[in-house]
Design a protein around this motif. Structure first.
Motif, short mmCIF file in Angstrom:
data_model
loop_
_atom_site.label_atom_id
_atom_site.label_comp_id
_atom_site.label_asym_id
_atom_site.label_seq_id
_atom_site.Cartn_x
_atom_site.Cartn_y
_atom_site.Cartn_z
N THR A 107 0.80 -1.19 0.29
CA THR A 107 0.02 0.04 -0.08
C THR A 107 0.81 1.26 0.09
O THR A 107 1.75 1.48 0.80
N VAL A 108 0.72 2.13 -0.91
CA VAL A 108 1.43 3.33 -1.08
C VAL A 108 0.57 4.54 -1.09
O VAL A 108 -0.46 4.83 -1.86
N ARG A 109 0.97 5.53 -0.01
CA ARG A 109 -0.02 6.63 0.22
C ARG A 109 0.92 7.76 -0.29
O ARG A 109 1.97 7.80 0.14
N ILE A 110 0.30 8.66 -1.25
CA ILE A 110 1.04 9.67 -1.95
C ILE A 110 0.17 10.87 -1.37
O ILE A 110 -0.88 10.99 -2.00
N TYR A 111 0.82 11.78 -1.01
CA TYR A 111 0.36 13.08 -0.99
C TYR A 111 0.89 14.07 -1.95
O TYR A 111 2.11 14.29 -1.92
N HIS A 112 0.29 14.52 -2.75
CA HIS A 112 0.55 15.38 -3.88
C HIS A 112 0.21 16.59 -3.28
O HIS A 112 -0.87 17.34 -3.28
#
Length: 122
Positions: free
Chosen positions: A6-11
């Motif tokens: 699981t990869v959480r990416i905050y743009h």
């Protein structure tokens, strides 16, 4: 056997967060695009800093990230276009110019260039 992380990416630039599933044998950027994430990128081969992120937690493998010095990698920077997730991750996008400055700033911006004559600042 392929493992998924699981990869959480905050743009940061658009104030949006994505949570995606990424196999450990595919680049994070490529997989994020197939899941509808609109993340920044340019060269797609690890030579620029457009897709740079700062790792908040987790681990990546990025042997092809020639656009990042070993020092920046140790400080937690990664290039999503050539990074493989090796665990669950939390990352946030970075400003390309800021990362470029961290990478190459010691070579540029050392004051005004003088071309054989004084520069009048008035």
């Amino acid at each position: 056997m392929t493992r998924y992380h699981t990869v959480r990416i905050y743009h940061r630039q658009v104030n949006r967060e994505y949570t995606i599933q990424v196999p450990d044998d595919r680049y994070i950027l490529h997989n994020s695009e197939s899941q509808g994430c609109g993340l920044p990128f340019s060269c797609r081969n690890g030579a620029c800093t457009a897709c740079a992120v700062r790792i908040l937690s987790g681990e990546v493998h990025q042997p092809e990230a020639v656009g990042l010095s070993p020092e920046l990698r140790k400080k937690g920077y990664a290039l999503l276009c050539v990074s493989y997730a090796k665990s669950d991750l939390e990352v946030e996008t970075q400003d390309e110019d800021e990362v470029y400055e961290l990478q190459f700033g010691r070579y540029f911006g050392k004051g005004k260039v003088k071309w054989g004559f004084p520069i009048d600042d008035d």
